[in-house]
Structure formats: structure tokens, C-alpha cells
Design a protein around this motif. Structure first.
Motif, PDB file in Angstrom:
ATOM      1  N   ARG A  11       0.815  -1.222   0.000  1.00 31.35           N
ATOM      2  CA  ARG A  11       0.000   0.000   0.000  1.00 31.35           C
ATOM      3  C   ARG A  11       0.845   1.267   0.000  1.00 31.35           C
ATOM      4  O   ARG A  11       0.562   2.204  -0.746  1.00 31.35           O
ATOM      5  CB  ARG A  11      -0.963  -0.016   1.181  1.00 31.35           C
ATOM      6  CG  ARG A  11      -1.974   1.104   1.102  1.00 31.35           C
ATOM      7  CD  ARG A  11      -3.039   0.985   2.161  1.00 31.35           C
ATOM      8  NE  ARG A  11      -2.465   1.132   3.483  1.00 31.35           N
ATOM      9  CZ  ARG A  11      -2.949   0.563   4.574  1.00 31.35           C
ATOM     10  NH1 ARG A  11      -4.008  -0.208   4.512  1.00 31.35           N
ATOM     11  NH2 ARG A  11      -2.379   0.757   5.740  1.00 31.35           N
ATOM     12  N   TRP A  32      -6.741   7.510   0.393  1.00 28.27           N
ATOM     13  CA  TRP A  32      -7.328   6.180   0.369  1.00 28.27           C
ATOM     14  C   TRP A  32      -8.698   6.210   1.018  1.00 28.27           C
ATOM     15  O   TRP A  32      -8.897   6.849   2.047  1.00 28.27           O
ATOM     16  CB  TRP A  32      -6.456   5.189   1.135  1.00 28.27           C
ATOM     17  CG  TRP A  32      -5.260   4.752   0.368  1.00 28.27           C
ATOM     18  CD1 TRP A  32      -4.043   5.366   0.355  1.00 28.27           C
ATOM     19  CD2 TRP A  32      -5.155   3.626  -0.486  1.00 28.27           C
ATOM     20  NE1 TRP A  32      -3.191   4.682  -0.471  1.00 28.27           N
ATOM     21  CE2 TRP A  32      -3.850   3.607  -0.981  1.00 28.27           C
ATOM     22  CE3 TRP A  32      -6.045   2.631  -0.871  1.00 28.27           C
ATOM     23  CZ2 TRP A  32      -3.410   2.623  -1.854  1.00 28.27           C
ATOM     24  CZ3 TRP A  32      -5.604   1.658  -1.733  1.00 28.27           C
ATOM     25  CH2 TRP A  32      -4.300   1.664  -2.221  1.00 28.27           C
ATOM     26  N   TYR A  38      -7.618  -2.671   1.020  1.00 28.87           N
ATOM     27  CA  TYR A  38      -6.713  -2.938  -0.104  1.00 28.87           C
ATOM     28  C   TYR A  38      -6.005  -4.266   0.122  1.00 28.87           C
ATOM     29  O   TYR A  38      -5.432  -4.519   1.169  1.00 28.87           O
ATOM     30  CB  TYR A  38      -5.687  -1.813  -0.265  1.00 28.87           C
ATOM     31  CG  TYR A  38      -4.620  -2.150  -1.277  1.00 28.87           C
ATOM     32  CD1 TYR A  38      -4.949  -2.344  -2.615  1.00 28.87           C
ATOM     33  CD2 TYR A  38      -3.294  -2.301  -0.905  1.00 28.87           C
ATOM     34  CE1 TYR A  38      -3.978  -2.672  -3.545  1.00 28.87           C
ATOM     35  CE2 TYR A  38      -2.324  -2.621  -1.832  1.00 28.87           C
ATOM     36  CZ  TYR A  38      -2.674  -2.808  -3.148  1.00 28.87           C
ATOM     37  OH  TYR A  38      -1.714  -3.132  -4.071  1.00 28.87           O
ATOM     38  N   SER A  50     -10.208  -2.857  -6.111  1.00 30.70           N
ATOM     39  CA  SER A  50      -8.984  -2.401  -6.753  1.00 30.70           C
ATOM     40  C   SER A  50      -8.713  -0.970  -6.332  1.00 30.70           C
ATOM     41  O   SER A  50      -9.645  -0.226  -6.041  1.00 30.70           O
ATOM     42  CB  SER A  50      -9.126  -2.446  -8.282  1.00 30.70           C
ATOM     43  OG  SER A  50      -9.338  -3.757  -8.714  1.00 30.70           O
ATOM     44  N   PRO A  51      -7.440  -0.569  -6.322  1.00 29.60           N
ATOM     45  CA  PRO A  51      -7.134   0.809  -5.950  1.00 29.60           C
ATOM     46  C   PRO A  51      -7.598   1.779  -7.018  1.00 29.60           C
ATOM     47  O   PRO A  51      -7.533   1.489  -8.208  1.00 29.60           O
ATOM     48  CB  PRO A  51      -5.617   0.816  -5.816  1.00 29.60           C
ATOM     49  CG  PRO A  51      -5.167  -0.308  -6.677  1.00 29.60           C
ATOM     50  CD  PRO A  51      -6.250  -1.334  -6.643  1.00 29.60           C
TER      51      PRO A  51
END
Length: 183
Positions: A11, A32, A38, A50-51
Motif C-alpha cells: 500500500r 485512500w 486494499y 482495486s485501488p
């Protein structure tokens, strides 16, 4: 497998890799939403988390960028390649009876570039370079016509064949990304 991506960076590394410039030219790190959700993966299916890179304005409007990676050794990333940044749109749904807001997004697709047309008829709308990413994220300052110019097939990608192990999203190993010889 259509719609599969890989994002296996830790991350903190992913956050640094997704730095962008705001309209004042200042380097910003993405914020975030639910960072503990995540989960790095070598084989993400379209239904998985998904990011997504969002600017502050995006929490109020609709525009996003999906991020994916592939390389095994991120120590070498900065000298010759970057994350695959794909144009997308997102929305937030608030349950009428209250509760957690549901954030969802979709990646915009375009006709395939010449190099991929034998494999599939469409591809993600890849935002090619930091300027394109900044424009896409700064939708409050960039006209719709200007933003639409960013959405087109690009030949500025490399790809390779992978094993059929990627066909099952439960397979989450580096083998999902390893090149295979089709001969």
C-alpha cells in the motif's frame, strides 16, 4: 482473461507511485478510502476491490483513475516505466436507510490499438503520462471536450502472453504474470 489486472504493490509503495500534481502544480499523494480493504493481488478479477486514485473533488463528482501494475521488482520501476493508469468514472451510492456509502467505478474502454487488435477488439482507455493523469483528475478545470481527447487507443504499452493459470482468480501467484512462449 478480459478485465484482469494485477496490483501487488504494498500500500505505501502504491501510494507513492500514484503521486500526482494538483492544479497548483504541487505534488499530492492520493487519499485512500478504506485503506485496510486494499489487498495486493497478482490476479484481480473485475469484481474484486482495486485501488482507485481520487482527487479531493472526486469525492463530490465523477471521475477516477484505476491503477494496475505488473513488474516483479519495484525497485527498478522509476527508471523505465510507470503504473498503467486507466481512465474511469465512479459513483457513490448512499443507502436510503443509512449505512456505509458504496463506492464503485468502471474503466472506460476504447477500440484496441493495432498491437492488441488480434487479441481483443477493445482495451482500457490508458492515460498516457503525468499530464494526462493530472488533466483527467482535474475535471473541474478541464473542459469535457479536452478530457475526451485523452480517451483513445494507445500504442505506448508492452504486453506478453501469460499462462492459463490466470483464468482462475483464486490463483494469486507471480506465475499469473510470468511470460510464456506460445510456440
Amino acid at each position: 482473461m478480459c478485465g484482469r489486472t494485477s496490483c501487488h504493490l504494498p500500500r505505501d509503495v502504491l501510494t507513492r507511485a500514484c503521486a500526482y500534481q494538483d492544479r497548483r502544480g504541487q505534488q499530492r499523494l492520493p487519499e485512500w478510502r478504506d485503506p485496510d480493504k486494499y489487498c495486493p493481488s497478482y490476479n484481480k478479477s473485475p469484481q474484486s476491490n482495486s485501488p482507485v486514485l481520487l482527487s479531493r473533488l472526486h469525492f463530490e463528482k465523477s471521475g477516477s483513475i484505476g491503477a494496475a501494475d505488473s513488474p516483479e521488482n519495484w525497485e527498478k520501476v522509476w527508471d523505465n516505466w510507470r503504473l498503467l493508469t486507466m481512465a474511469g468514472i465512479f459513483d457513490c451510492w448512499e443507502p436510503p436507510e443509512g449505512g456505509d456509502v458504496l463506492y464503485s467505478y468502471t474503466i472506460i474502454t476504447v477500440d484496441s490499438c493495432k498491437g492488441l487488435s488480434d487479441i481483443h477488439h477493445r482495451m482500457p482507455a490508458i492515460l498516457d503520462g503525468e499530464e494526462a493523469v493530472s488533466k483527467w483528475l482535474d475535471f473541474g478545470e478541464v473542459s469535457t471536450q479536452e478530457a475526451l481527447k485523452l480517451i483513445h487507443p494507445t500504442e505506448n504499452i508492452t504486453f506478453h502472453a501469460v499462462s492459463s493459470v490466470v483464468n482462475n482468480s483464486r490463483n494469486n501467484t507471480p506465475e499469473c504474470l510470468a511470460p510464456v512462449d506460445l510456440v
